[in-house]
Design a protein around this motif. Sequence first.
Motif, short mmCIF file in Angstrom:
data_model
loop_
_atom_site.label_atom_id
_atom_site.label_comp_id
_atom_site.label_asym_id
_atom_site.label_seq_id
_atom_site.Cartn_x
_atom_site.Cartn_y
_atom_site.Cartn_z
N PRO A 1 0.84 -1.21 0.00
CA PRO A 1 0.00 0.00 0.00
C PRO A 1 0.87 1.26 0.00
O PRO A 1 2.02 1.23 0.45
N PRO A 2 0.36 2.37 -0.52
CA PRO A 2 1.14 3.61 -0.50
C PRO A 2 1.51 4.02 0.92
O PRO A 2 0.73 3.83 1.85
N LYS A 3 2.72 4.56 1.10
CA LYS A 3 3.22 4.90 2.43
C LYS A 3 2.71 6.24 2.92
O LYS A 3 2.33 6.39 4.08
N GLY A 4 2.73 7.24 2.04
CA GLY A 4 2.29 8.56 2.47
C GLY A 4 2.87 9.65 1.61
O GLY A 4 3.64 9.40 0.68
N ILE A 5 2.49 10.88 1.93
CA ILE A 5 2.97 12.04 1.19
C ILE A 5 3.42 13.12 2.17
O ILE A 5 2.97 13.17 3.31
N LEU A 6 4.31 13.98 1.69
CA LEU A 6 4.73 15.16 2.44
C LEU A 6 4.23 16.38 1.67
O LEU A 6 4.43 16.48 0.46
N ILE A 7 3.53 17.29 2.36
CA ILE A 7 3.00 18.50 1.74
C ILE A 7 3.70 19.70 2.36
O ILE A 7 3.60 19.92 3.57
N VAL A 8 4.44 20.44 1.55
CA VAL A 8 5.16 21.62 2.03
C VAL A 8 4.56 22.85 1.36
O VAL A 8 4.00 22.79 0.27
N GLY A 9 4.69 23.97 2.02
CA GLY A 9 4.18 25.19 1.42
C GLY A 9 3.88 26.27 2.43
O GLY A 9 4.24 26.18 3.61
N ILE A 10 3.18 27.27 1.95
CA ILE A 10 2.91 28.48 2.72
C ILE A 10 1.79 28.23 3.73
O ILE A 10 0.85 27.48 3.46
N GLN A 11 1.90 28.84 4.88
CA GLN A 11 0.87 28.71 5.91
C GLN A 11 -0.48 29.19 5.38
O GLN A 11 -0.57 30.18 4.67
N GLY A 12 -1.54 28.46 5.79
CA GLY A 12 -2.89 28.88 5.46
C GLY A 12 -3.34 28.55 4.06
O GLY A 12 -4.38 29.03 3.62
N CYS A 13 -2.57 27.72 3.34
CA CYS A 13 -2.92 27.40 1.95
C CYS A 13 -3.56 26.02 1.80
O CYS A 13 -3.65 25.50 0.69
N GLY A 14 -3.95 25.39 2.89
CA GLY A 14 -4.74 24.17 2.79
C GLY A 14 -4.02 22.87 3.02
O GLY A 14 -4.56 21.81 2.71
N LYS A 15 -2.80 22.91 3.59
CA LYS A 15 -2.08 21.66 3.83
C LYS A 15 -2.83 20.80 4.85
O LYS A 15 -3.01 19.59 4.66
N SER A 16 -3.22 21.41 5.95
CA SER A 16 -3.96 20.67 6.99
C SER A 16 -5.32 20.22 6.47
O SER A 16 -5.77 19.10 6.76
N LEU A 17 -5.95 21.06 5.70
CA LEU A 17 -7.24 20.71 5.11
C LEU A 17 -7.11 19.50 4.20
O LEU A 17 -7.99 18.64 4.15
#
Length: 512
Positions: free
Chosen positions: A282-298
Motif C-alpha cells: 500500500p502507499p506509504k504517504g505524502i509530504l505536503i510543504v508550502g505556505i501557511q494557510g494554503c490548505g495543507k492541513s485541510l
Amino acid sequence: MPLSVSVRDIQTLILSYHPVIVIETLEEERVQTLLKKATEEMSIPMFEWSIAQGLIRSPGTFNAPWVNEYAPPGTLKPAAIGNTAEPLAVLKHVQDMSIKALFWLKDFGKHFEDPETARHFREAAQLFSQKRSAFVLTGDNIELPREIEHDAVVYDLKLPDRDELSRTVKEVVRTMRHKHRTIVELEDQDMQALVQAMTGMTLKQARQVLAYAALDDGKLTTDDVERILHRKAQLIRAGGVLDYLPVEGNRVEWGGFANLKNWLGRAKVGFSPAAKALNLTPPKGILIVGIQGCGKSLAAKAIAREWKMPLLKLDAGRLYDKFVGESEKNFRKAISLAESMAPAVLWIDEIEKSLGATGSDSDGGLSRRMFGFFLTWMQEKSQEVFVVATANDISQIPPELLRKGRFDEIFYVDLPDLQERGAIFRIHLMLRKQDPSHFDMPTLLQASEGYSGAEIEQAVVAALYRALYVEKPLDTELLVQEIQGMIPLSVSRQEHLKQLRNLAQDRFMSAR
C-alpha cells in the motif's frame, strides 16, 4: 496480532533461555490469557505474584489445583504460597524452587529501587537462564536497573486485533441478551461495523463502551456505532498524543489541488485486493510543504474523507515529555495505535517541529532517536497506515526525509490561483448560508490576489461580523473592505515566500 502468534512468541522466548520478559501493559486480563495458553501447551506450571496476594499457582494452568468456575467471583481465592507477599521474600522463595516454571510478577518494576531486591532478582534471573524458567514483568513504565537490562527482553503486546474484539463483542452481546434482556438488532455486517468502531481500544474499554451503549436504552442497534466512535475519540484524546476524527465526523470540503487529487485517485488503488494480488505494498504517504494557510492541513482531512478512513492527528506538542525515555515511548505508542486502527490516515502536522533539527544535541539526541525510529518505520511498515505530513519550513526538514522512497511523493502548495480562490470563496460563503451568486466574484477575486485560503476564510468571517454589527446583509463591498484591511503573508513574509518558491519549484510536485 492473533493470539496464536503471541503465544508462539512467548514460548520461543522461554525456550531460547530468556530469563526476563517485560510486557509494558495494564491489560492484565490479556496477559493472563496469553501466558496461560503458552504454559499449557508447554506443560509447565505458571505462578503469579502481586504485593496484595503474594505468590500463587495461577488457577486453571498446568498442574494447578482445580477451581470451581461457577463459584461467585472472589469467593474462592487461591491461597498464597508461604510468606511471599514482600518482593524480597518471593524472590528468595523462587530461588529455592527446583522446578521449571513461569513466574508472572505484577507491578514489580518499582521494587528494583531496593538494592537487595535488585540483587536477588538478578541472581534468580541468572539461575533461570540455565533451566528455561522465566520471569514475566508487567505494569506501566517499567524501568530496570542497568545490570538487569541485559538479561531482559521487551515484548510488545499489540492492542487487540479484530478477531479478539469480535469475540469480545459476541460475549457482551450474549450477556446483554440473556442477563439484561437487551434487545439486539444487529446483522452480521452491523457486528463488523461495531468491531471496526472499537479498533484501537483495549478489551476492557471495548466491553465497557458496548455494555454502556446497550444498557443506556435497553437496545443495541446500528445507531450505537456513532456513540462508540464518539467515546473512542475521547479515549484516544485522553490517552496520549493522538487526536481522532472518525469517517462519519469528517465533512471537510476543499477547493483546487487538482494535481494532488489526481495522484490520490491513482494511489487509492494500492489498497485494493488487485494490488495485493500483485504483491504491491500500500502507499506509504505524502509530504505536503508550502505556505501557511494554503490548505495543507485541510488536505489531510480531505484525504481521509475521500478514502473513507479514520484520521489520526499526531500532536507534536504532546509528544515530548520531560522524563527521560517517555517521549520515545509516546511516539511508539502513537504509531502502535495507528497500526491497530489500519486502514487509517496518520496526519503529522508541522513535521519539522517534531522530527526536524536532528543535528542539534541540545535535547540529548532525543530528536535524532525519534527521527531514526520514524524513518525505519516508514521504510518497513506493512500496515495500511497512510502518512500525511505537512511542513511550513523546508530548511528544518532533514534531507533523509526528502529522499525518494521515504514518502511516495512530495507536494508543494502555493498561494491559490484565480480559479482556486473562486472555489474557496464559494465554499466559505455557502458554509455560512450565503448565496455566492449574489456577489461580484470577479471583484472579489481581483481584491484577493496574493491571499491564502485561510486569509480568504477569515475575510468572509470578519465581513459577516461587520454585516451583523451594521445590521445589513453581507455584500461585495463589505467583503472587499475586509480583504483590503488585511496584510497577507505574501506581503508580510515576501522574502520567505520567494525563497520557498525557488526551493520547491524544481524539486517537488505542484499540488495544482
